[in-house]
Design an enzyme around this catalytic site. Structure first.
Site, PDB file in Angstrom:
ATOM      1  N   ASP A   1     -27.049 -15.418  24.801  1.00 40.54           N
ATOM      2  CA  ASP A   1     -27.663 -14.092  24.820  1.00 40.54           C
ATOM      3  C   ASP A   1     -29.174 -14.248  25.006  1.00 40.54           C
ATOM      4  O   ASP A   1     -29.815 -15.109  24.386  1.00 40.54           O
ATOM      5  CB  ASP A   1     -27.353 -13.352  23.511  1.00 40.54           C
ATOM      6  CG  ASP A   1     -27.599 -11.860  23.616  1.00 40.54           C
ATOM      7  OD1 ASP A   1     -26.619 -11.091  23.555  1.00 40.54           O
ATOM      8  OD2 ASP A   1     -28.772 -11.450  23.765  1.00 40.54           O
ATOM      9  N   ILE A   2     -29.745 -13.380  25.825  1.00 40.39           N
ATOM     10  CA  ILE A   2     -31.179 -13.457  26.137  1.00 40.39           C
ATOM     11  C   ILE A   2     -32.033 -13.049  24.941  1.00 40.39           C
ATOM     12  O   ILE A   2     -33.220 -13.394  24.873  1.00 40.39           O
ATOM     13  CB  ILE A   2     -31.476 -12.573  27.378  1.00 40.39           C
ATOM     14  CG1 ILE A   2     -32.713 -13.026  28.105  1.00 40.39           C
ATOM     15  CG2 ILE A   2     -31.549 -11.098  27.011  1.00 40.39           C
ATOM     16  CD1 ILE A   2     -32.873 -12.413  29.487  1.00 40.39           C
TER      17      ILE A   2
ATOM     18  N   ASN B   1     -19.123  -4.477  20.794  1.00 36.26           N
ATOM     19  CA  ASN B   1     -19.573  -3.104  20.611  1.00 36.26           C
ATOM     20  C   ASN B   1     -18.925  -2.223  21.677  1.00 36.26           C
ATOM     21  O   ASN B   1     -18.890  -2.594  22.850  1.00 36.26           O
ATOM     22  CB  ASN B   1     -21.102  -3.034  20.724  1.00 36.26           C
ATOM     23  CG  ASN B   1     -21.784  -3.865  19.654  1.00 36.26           C
ATOM     24  OD1 ASN B   1     -21.374  -3.863  18.505  1.00 36.26           O
ATOM     25  ND2 ASN B   1     -22.825  -4.597  20.042  1.00 36.26           N
TER      26      ASN B   1
ATOM     27  N   GLY C   1     -23.652   0.524  19.774  1.00 37.60           N
ATOM     28  CA  GLY C   1     -24.660  -0.413  20.252  1.00 37.60           C
ATOM     29  C   GLY C   1     -24.334  -1.080  21.569  1.00 37.60           C
ATOM     30  O   GLY C   1     -25.008  -2.029  21.963  1.00 37.60           O
ATOM     31  N   GLN C   2     -23.295  -0.591  22.282  1.00 39.21           N
ATOM     32  CA  GLN C   2     -23.002  -1.205  23.581  1.00 39.21           C
ATOM     33  C   GLN C   2     -24.083  -0.810  24.586  1.00 39.21           C
ATOM     34  O   GLN C   2     -24.351   0.380  24.781  1.00 39.21           O
ATOM     35  CB  GLN C   2     -21.617  -0.765  24.093  1.00 39.21           C
ATOM     36  CG  GLN C   2     -21.218  -1.494  25.380  1.00 39.21           C
ATOM     37  CD  GLN C   2     -19.800  -1.164  25.862  1.00 39.21           C
ATOM     38  OE1 GLN C   2     -19.165  -0.236  25.358  1.00 39.21           O
ATOM     39  NE2 GLN C   2     -19.326  -1.914  26.831  1.00 39.21           N
ATOM     40  N   SER C   3     -24.705  -1.804  25.192  1.00 38.88           N
ATOM     41  CA  SER C   3     -25.743  -1.528  26.186  1.00 38.88           C
ATOM     42  C   SER C   3     -25.340  -2.031  27.568  1.00 38.88           C
ATOM     43  O   SER C   3     -25.913  -1.598  28.570  1.00 38.88           O
ATOM     44  CB  SER C   3     -27.072  -2.164  25.768  1.00 38.88           C
ATOM     45  OG  SER C   3     -26.941  -3.561  25.652  1.00 38.88           O
TER      46      SER C   3
ATOM     47  N   HIS D   1     -17.614  -7.728  26.585  1.00 39.29           N
ATOM     48  CA  HIS D   1     -18.179  -9.011  26.143  1.00 39.29           C
ATOM     49  C   HIS D   1     -17.973  -9.166  24.655  1.00 39.29           C
ATOM     50  O   HIS D   1     -17.979  -8.189  23.905  1.00 39.29           O
ATOM     51  CB  HIS D   1     -19.657  -9.130  26.501  1.00 39.29           C
ATOM     52  CG  HIS D   1     -20.505  -7.971  26.071  1.00 39.29           C
ATOM     53  ND1 HIS D   1     -20.539  -6.783  26.760  1.00 39.29           N
ATOM     54  CD2 HIS D   1     -21.353  -7.814  25.019  1.00 39.29           C
ATOM     55  CE1 HIS D   1     -21.367  -5.941  26.159  1.00 39.29           C
ATOM     56  NE2 HIS D   1     -21.870  -6.538  25.091  1.00 39.29           N
TER      57      HIS D   1
ATOM     58  N   HIS E   1     -19.650 -10.980  21.514  1.00 37.80           N
ATOM     59  CA  HIS E   1     -20.774 -11.716  20.944  1.00 37.80           C
ATOM     60  C   HIS E   1     -20.208 -12.762  19.990  1.00 37.80           C
ATOM     61  O   HIS E   1     -19.335 -12.443  19.163  1.00 37.80           O
ATOM     62  CB  HIS E   1     -21.663 -10.791  20.106  1.00 37.80           C
ATOM     63  CG  HIS E   1     -22.355  -9.703  20.863  1.00 37.80           C
ATOM     64  ND1 HIS E   1     -23.671  -9.804  21.257  1.00 37.80           N
ATOM     65  CD2 HIS E   1     -21.936  -8.486  21.276  1.00 37.80           C
ATOM     66  CE1 HIS E   1     -24.032  -8.690  21.872  1.00 37.80           C
ATOM     67  NE2 HIS E   1     -22.997  -7.863  21.889  1.00 37.80           N
TER      68      HIS E   1
HETATM   69  P1  AMP Z   1     -24.297  -5.012  23.809  1.00 37.81           P
HETATM   70  O1  AMP Z   1     -25.605  -4.371  23.407  1.00 37.81           O
HETATM   71  O2  AMP Z   1     -23.295  -5.176  22.716  1.00 37.81           O
HETATM   72  O3  AMP Z   1     -23.731  -4.297  25.032  1.00 37.81           O
HETATM   73  O4  AMP Z   1     -24.655  -6.489  24.238  1.00 37.81           O
HETATM   74  C1  AMP Z   1     -25.320  -6.782  25.419  1.00 37.81           C
HETATM   75  C2  AMP Z   1     -26.054  -8.064  25.173  1.00 37.81           C
HETATM   76  O5  AMP Z   1     -26.451  -8.587  26.427  1.00 37.81           O
HETATM   77  C3  AMP Z   1     -27.328  -7.903  24.331  1.00 37.81           C
HETATM   78  O6  AMP Z   1     -27.194  -8.692  23.148  1.00 37.81           O
HETATM   79  C4  AMP Z   1     -28.430  -8.407  25.260  1.00 37.81           C
HETATM   80  O7  AMP Z   1     -29.422  -9.144  24.573  1.00 37.81           O
HETATM   81  C5  AMP Z   1     -27.653  -9.269  26.225  1.00 37.81           C
HETATM   82  N1  AMP Z   1     -28.276  -9.424  27.527  1.00 37.81           N
HETATM   83  C6  AMP Z   1     -28.845  -8.463  28.298  1.00 37.81           C
HETATM   84  N2  AMP Z   1     -29.290  -8.992  29.453  1.00 37.81           N
HETATM   85  C7  AMP Z   1     -28.991 -10.318  29.406  1.00 37.81           C
HETATM   86  C8  AMP Z   1     -29.203 -11.417  30.311  1.00 37.81           C
HETATM   87  N3  AMP Z   1     -29.798 -11.260  31.488  1.00 37.81           N
HETATM   88  N4  AMP Z   1     -28.782 -12.642  29.914  1.00 37.81           N
HETATM   89  C9  AMP Z   1     -28.190 -12.816  28.716  1.00 37.81           C
HETATM   90  N5  AMP Z   1     -27.942 -11.830  27.844  1.00 37.81           N
HETATM   91  C10 AMP Z   1     -28.345 -10.598  28.175  1.00 37.81           C
END
Ligand code: AMP
Ligand code: ZN
Length: 112
Positions: free
Chosen positions: A30-31, A85, A91-93, A98, A100
């Site tokens: 994760d970034i 999420n 909190g899904q973004s 995916h 975690h």
């Molecule tokens: P969620 O918020 O549960 O949808 O998780 C999305 C995750 O993707 C978050 O923890 C972000 O930090 C991660 N994320 C977003 N962009 C990247 C990226 N380019 N490389 C790795 N992780 C990322």
């Protein structure tokens, strides 16, 4: 899928730090890590979230969990949390399924 961040990561169009890869799943760090070890395990196929799991794709999701188990053994992680999420309130973004995987610190319960 066009305009999906994680599909672009799977395609190699956006760089990522690979943990594991096979024909069905991809795992990468994760970034914005929320624990000393924090990586994501995703199906290569675009699935929007847990809600979109059905009999046509559940074998791929099961494989993702086999991959999580394998990585946990390989990384000698004996205590960790797996989180997915679903929807913005949770909190899904990124709307590509995916999981975690978080490890290396005390975890609170219930989660915030
Ligand atoms: P969620 O918020 O549960 O949808 O998780 C999305 C995750 O993707 C978050 O923890 C972000 O930090 C991660 N994320 C977003 N962009 C990247 C990226 N380019 N490389 C790795 N992780 C990322
Ligand atoms: Zn996608």
């Amino acid at each position: 899928m066009e305009d999906c961040l994680f599909c672009k990561i799977v395609a190699g169009d956006i760089p990522s730090k690979k943990v594991y890869e096979d024909e069905l799943c991809y795992a990468f760090y994760d970034i914005d890590p929320q624990a000393p070890t924090h990586f994501l395990v995703i199906p290569k196929q675009h699935i929007q979230s847990v809600v979109a799991i059905d009999s046509s794709n559940s074998a791929i999701v099961a494989h993702c969990f086999e991959v999580i188990a394998k990585i946990a053994v390989d990384m000698k992680m004996d205590s960790f949390r797996v989180v997915s999420n679903i929807g913005e309130q949770a909190g899904q973004s990124v709307f590509h399924l995916h999981f975690h995987v978080l490890s290396g610190r005390d975890m609170t319960w219930p989660p915030g």
